[in-house]
Motif scaffolding. Structure first.
Motif, PDB file in Angstrom:
ATOM      1  N   ALA A 117       1.077  -1.307  -0.069  1.00  0.00           N
ATOM      2  CA  ALA A 117      -0.005  -0.046  -0.070  1.00  0.00           C
ATOM      3  C   ALA A 117       0.997   1.273  -0.033  1.00  0.00           C
ATOM      4  CB  ALA A 117      -0.833   0.018   1.217  1.00  0.00           C
ATOM      5  N   THR A 118       0.136   2.442  -0.354  1.00  0.00           N
ATOM      6  CA  THR A 118       0.820   3.726  -0.211  1.00  0.00           C
ATOM      7  C   THR A 118      -0.030   4.639   0.660  1.00  0.00           C
ATOM      8  OG1 THR A 118       1.937   3.529  -2.371  1.00  0.00           O
ATOM      9  CG2 THR A 118       1.805   5.578  -1.516  1.00  0.00           C
ATOM     10  N   LEU A 119       0.501   5.065   1.874  1.00  0.00           N
ATOM     11  CA  LEU A 119      -0.346   6.048   2.498  1.00  0.00           C
ATOM     12  C   LEU A 119       0.425   7.642   2.379  1.00  0.00           C
ATOM     13  CD1 LEU A 119      -0.804   4.440   6.123  1.00  0.00           C
ATOM     14  CD2 LEU A 119      -2.223   4.260   3.892  1.00  0.00           C
ATOM     15  N   ARG A 120      -0.833   8.552   2.407  1.00  0.00           N
ATOM     16  CA  ARG A 120      -0.413  10.094   2.143  1.00  0.00           C
ATOM     17  C   ARG A 120      -0.338  10.540   3.738  1.00  0.00           C
ATOM     18  NH1 ARG A 120      -0.742  13.980  -1.535  1.00  0.00           N
ATOM     19  NH2 ARG A 120       0.170  15.807  -0.957  1.00  0.00           N
ATOM     20  N   PHE A 121       0.626  11.270   4.168  1.00  0.00           N
ATOM     21  CA  PHE A 121       0.711  11.927   5.337  1.00  0.00           C
ATOM     22  C   PHE A 121       0.700  13.285   5.027  1.00  0.00           C
ATOM     23  CE2 PHE A 121       2.309   7.898   6.339  1.00  0.00           C
ATOM     24  CZ  PHE A 121       2.184   7.695   7.897  1.00  0.00           C
ATOM     25  N   ARG A 122      -0.581  13.771   5.063  1.00  0.00           N
ATOM     26  CA  ARG A 122      -0.817  15.113   4.855  1.00  0.00           C
ATOM     27  C   ARG A 122      -0.540  16.121   6.083  1.00  0.00           C
ATOM     28  NH1 ARG A 122      -4.570  12.612   1.587  1.00  0.00           N
ATOM     29  NH2 ARG A 122      -4.256  13.439  -0.604  1.00  0.00           N
ATOM     30  N   THR A 123      -0.133  17.176   6.142  1.00  0.00           N
ATOM     31  CA  THR A 123       0.200  18.317   7.185  1.00  0.00           C
ATOM     32  C   THR A 123      -1.210  18.769   7.739  1.00  0.00           C
ATOM     33  OG1 THR A 123       0.473  20.283   5.968  1.00  0.00           O
ATOM     34  CG2 THR A 123       2.435  18.844   6.201  1.00  0.00           C
ATOM     35  N   GLU A 124      -1.325  19.392   8.872  1.00  0.00           N
ATOM     36  CA  GLU A 124      -2.431  19.926   9.449  1.00  0.00           C
ATOM     37  C   GLU A 124      -2.833  21.145   8.299  1.00  0.00           C
ATOM     38  OE1 GLU A 124      -4.655  22.340  13.162  1.00  0.00           O
ATOM     39  OE2 GLU A 124      -2.464  21.365  13.470  1.00  0.00           O
ATOM     40  N   LYS A 125      -1.848  21.944   7.738  1.00  0.00           N
ATOM     41  CA  LYS A 125      -2.268  22.933   6.833  1.00  0.00           C
ATOM     42  C   LYS A 125      -2.730  22.311   5.600  1.00  0.00           C
ATOM     43  CE  LYS A 125       0.071  26.849   4.413  1.00  0.00           C
ATOM     44  NZ  LYS A 125       1.379  27.670   4.281  1.00  0.00           N
ATOM     45  N   GLU A 126      -2.321  21.311   5.266  1.00  0.00           N
ATOM     46  CA  GLU A 126      -2.825  20.777   3.879  1.00  0.00           C
ATOM     47  C   GLU A 126      -4.256  20.229   4.024  1.00  0.00           C
ATOM     48  OE1 GLU A 126       1.094  19.166   1.469  1.00  0.00           O
ATOM     49  OE2 GLU A 126       0.321  17.940   3.458  1.00  0.00           O
ATOM     50  N   LEU A 127      -4.439  19.493   5.227  1.00  0.00           N
ATOM     51  CA  LEU A 127      -5.723  19.081   5.459  1.00  0.00           C
ATOM     52  C   LEU A 127      -6.624  20.191   5.697  1.00  0.00           C
ATOM     53  CD1 LEU A 127      -5.222  16.300   8.288  1.00  0.00           C
ATOM     54  CD2 LEU A 127      -5.924  16.131   5.706  1.00  0.00           C
ATOM     55  N   ARG A 128      -6.322  21.311   6.501  1.00  0.00           N
ATOM     56  CA  ARG A 128      -7.428  22.341   6.630  1.00  0.00           C
ATOM     57  C   ARG A 128      -7.762  23.138   5.234  1.00  0.00           C
ATOM     58  NH1 ARG A 128      -8.316  24.731  11.703  1.00  0.00           N
ATOM     59  NH2 ARG A 128      -7.222  23.647  13.367  1.00  0.00           N
ATOM     60  N   GLY A 129      -6.618  23.047   4.528  1.00  0.00           N
ATOM     61  CA  GLY A 129      -6.735  23.823   3.113  1.00  0.00           C
ATOM     62  C   GLY A 129      -7.654  22.956   2.197  1.00  0.00           C
ATOM     63  N   SER A 130      -7.565  21.707   2.169  1.00  0.00           N
ATOM     64  CA  SER A 130      -8.465  20.871   1.223  1.00  0.00           C
ATOM     65  C   SER A 130      -9.726  20.738   1.937  1.00  0.00           C
ATOM     66  CB  SER A 130      -7.701  19.362   1.356  1.00  0.00           C
ATOM     67  OG  SER A 130      -7.673  19.068   2.549  1.00  0.00           O
ATOM     68  N   LEU A 131      -9.776  20.964   2.965  1.00  0.00           N
ATOM     69  CA  LEU A 131     -11.472  21.075   3.670  1.00  0.00           C
ATOM     70  C   LEU A 131     -12.023  22.424   3.172  1.00  0.00           C
ATOM     71  CD1 LEU A 131     -10.706  19.244   6.957  1.00  0.00           C
ATOM     72  CD2 LEU A 131     -12.333  18.206   5.209  1.00  0.00           C
ATOM     73  N   ARG A 132     -11.347  23.776   3.363  1.00  0.00           N
ATOM     74  CA  ARG A 132     -12.094  24.756   3.143  1.00  0.00           C
ATOM     75  C   ARG A 132     -12.319  24.739   1.663  1.00  0.00           C
ATOM     76  NH1 ARG A 132      -8.133  27.293   5.178  1.00  0.00           N
ATOM     77  NH2 ARG A 132      -6.572  27.292   3.578  1.00  0.00           N
ATOM     78  N   SER A 133     -11.314  24.489   0.822  1.00  0.00           N
ATOM     79  CA  SER A 133     -11.628  24.082  -0.671  1.00  0.00           C
ATOM     80  C   SER A 133     -13.021  23.531  -0.910  1.00  0.00           C
ATOM     81  CB  SER A 133     -10.411  23.643  -1.495  1.00  0.00           C
ATOM     82  OG  SER A 133      -9.320  24.721  -1.176  1.00  0.00           O
ATOM     83  N   ALA A 134     -13.232  22.461  -0.299  1.00  0.00           N
ATOM     84  CA  ALA A 134     -14.296  21.595  -0.300  1.00  0.00           C
ATOM     85  C   ALA A 134     -15.897  22.066   0.172  1.00  0.00           C
ATOM     86  CB  ALA A 134     -14.165  20.173   0.010  1.00  0.00           C
ATOM     87  N   GLY A 135     -15.681  23.085   0.974  1.00  0.00           N
ATOM     88  CA  GLY A 135     -16.939  23.821   1.522  1.00  0.00           C
ATOM     89  C   GLY A 135     -17.197  23.369   2.902  1.00  0.00           C
ATOM     90  N   PHE A 136     -15.919  22.828   3.668  1.00  0.00           N
ATOM     91  CA  PHE A 136     -16.124  22.375   5.046  1.00  0.00           C
ATOM     92  C   PHE A 136     -15.631  23.479   5.827  1.00  0.00           C
ATOM     93  CE2 PHE A 136     -16.521  18.287   3.100  1.00  0.00           C
ATOM     94  CZ  PHE A 136     -17.446  17.757   3.891  1.00  0.00           C
ATOM     95  N   ALA A 137     -16.152  23.717   7.032  1.00  0.00           N
ATOM     96  CA  ALA A 137     -15.636  24.620   8.058  1.00  0.00           C
ATOM     97  C   ALA A 137     -14.992  23.684   9.335  1.00  0.00           C
ATOM     98  CB  ALA A 137     -16.388  25.526   8.570  1.00  0.00           C
ATOM     99  N   VAL A 138     -13.586  23.845   9.638  1.00  0.00           N
ATOM    100  CA  VAL A 138     -13.225  22.938  10.619  1.00  0.00           C
ATOM    101  C   VAL A 138     -13.326  23.312  11.877  1.00  0.00           C
ATOM    102  CG1 VAL A 138     -10.843  22.343  11.433  1.00  0.00           C
ATOM    103  CG2 VAL A 138     -10.968  22.360   9.028  1.00  0.00           C
ATOM    104  N   GLU A 139     -13.921  22.562  12.746  1.00  0.00           N
ATOM    105  CA  GLU A 139     -14.298  23.112  13.943  1.00  0.00           C
ATOM    106  C   GLU A 139     -13.139  22.775  14.927  1.00  0.00           C
ATOM    107  OE1 GLU A 139     -17.506  20.370  14.938  1.00  0.00           O
ATOM    108  OE2 GLU A 139     -19.058  21.961  14.419  1.00  0.00           O
ATOM    109  N   ARG A 140     -12.501  21.715  14.795  1.00  0.00           N
ATOM    110  CA  ARG A 140     -11.087  21.421  15.602  1.00  0.00           C
ATOM    111  C   ARG A 140     -10.505  20.332  15.275  1.00  0.00           C
ATOM    112  NH1 ARG A 140     -13.532  18.187  20.446  1.00  0.00           N
ATOM    113  NH2 ARG A 140     -15.812  18.135  19.634  1.00  0.00           N
ATOM    114  N   VAL A 141      -9.150  20.474  15.476  1.00  0.00           N
ATOM    115  CA  VAL A 141      -8.272  19.293  15.255  1.00  0.00           C
ATOM    116  C   VAL A 141      -7.586  18.955  16.656  1.00  0.00           C
ATOM    117  CG1 VAL A 141      -6.387  18.589  13.889  1.00  0.00           C
ATOM    118  CG2 VAL A 141      -7.778  20.117  12.990  1.00  0.00           C
ATOM    119  N   LEU A 142      -7.694  17.455  16.725  1.00  0.00           N
ATOM    120  CA  LEU A 142      -7.189  16.812  18.200  1.00  0.00           C
ATOM    121  C   LEU A 142      -5.868  16.227  17.594  1.00  0.00           C
ATOM    122  CD1 LEU A 142     -10.324  16.054  19.806  1.00  0.00           C
ATOM    123  CD2 LEU A 142      -9.066  18.266  19.997  1.00  0.00           C
ATOM    124  N   GLY A 143      -5.094  15.896  18.744  1.00  0.00           N
ATOM    125  CA  GLY A 143      -3.608  15.194  18.658  1.00  0.00           C
ATOM    126  C   GLY A 143      -3.801  13.818  19.089  1.00  0.00           C
TER     127      GLY A 143
END
Length: 245
Positions: A198-224
């Motif tokens: 398999a191949t997995l993609r490790f996206r940064t928090e910035k990348e995840l937030r940006g992709s969600l914003r582009s898709a029309g999502f508002a991020v409520e929170r990100v936990l660790g």
């Protein structure tokens, strides 16, 4: 075989034995159950561990997965009749049909290419009602989890329900551009060895937030971490909670 633990009939029971109910399932169940009786999509539901628990908690659950062998295992489990099982990807989802969508067990990381991830997020936004929640996990690349995926540190014994034992280990082949290529090895008692790559993609928090914003999502929170810890002080995770705007 690519993704053999989800697709190979002999490896699917091994996956089930290796991945029992755990604190990540408890976390997802608790988050979804903040609102009783919602319509839940479990995208990449696998063998149905969480989907069945969500149905048992009173939610209306649809499990979607592209792996036929995993869905066969899910449909054979007690209570499976309470879940709608669909073989496919996010493309099959009907518009506005869910209140909550979850992607668990790092399913988001299997969507390696940026265009594939963007299409999936667009499908999820389309399938959720306005204000609907999207909840998923993805490993924090700063934790460098793949460095523990080597034949020594990853070696494990998996006991099957029939008492059989499978020896397993993992080997990473390449790490580049946020992508990690690896292979799981499974050695059965009768001498058969099966491989799952398999191949997995490790996206940064910035990348995840940006992709969600582009898709029309508002991020409520990100936990660790599964205990609610902040990013960088938990379990090396990004636990993402977002809403369709």
């Amino acid at each position: 075989m690519r993704h053999g633990e989800f697709r190979h009939p002999r490896l699917v029971p091994v996956y089930d034995a290796e991945c029992p109910w755990s604190r990540d399932d408890e976390w997802f169940l608790a988050v979804v159950s903040e609102t009783p009786g919602v319509r839940v999509l479990d995208l990449g539901c696998g063998t149905g561990r969480l989907a069945l628990a969500l149905a048992d908690a009173g939610h209306t659950v649809t499990g979607v997965d592209p792996a036929h062998a995993s869905l066969d295992a899910a449909r054979a489990k007690p209570g499976a009749e309470r879940v709608t099982w669909i073989e496919g990807t996010s493309a099959v989802l009907a518009d506005g049909s869910f209140d909550v969508a979850v992607l668990t067990s790092h399913v988001a990381q299997f969507l390696v290419a940026d265009d594939e991830w963007a299409r999936t997020l667009a499908d999820l936004a389309r399938a959720l009602v306005p204000g609907g929640r999207l909840v998923f996990d993805s490993r924090d690349p700063e934790d460098r989890r793949w460095e523990r995926w080597n034949p020594v540190d990853s070696r494990r014994r998996i006991t099957l329900p029939d008492g059989g034992v499978v020896q397993a280990w993992t080997r990473v082949h390449a790490v580049a551009g946020g992508r990690v290529d690896f292979t799981h090895h499974y050695l059965f008692g009768d001498g058969e060895e099966l491989l799952s790559s398999a191949t997995l993609r490790f996206r940064t928090e910035k990348e995840l937030r940006g992709s969600l914003r582009s898709a029309g999502f508002a991020v409520e929170r990100v936990l660790g971490g599964w205990g609610g810890e902040p990013v960088g002080r938990g379990d090396g995770e990004f636990l993402v909670l977002a809403r369709r705007e």
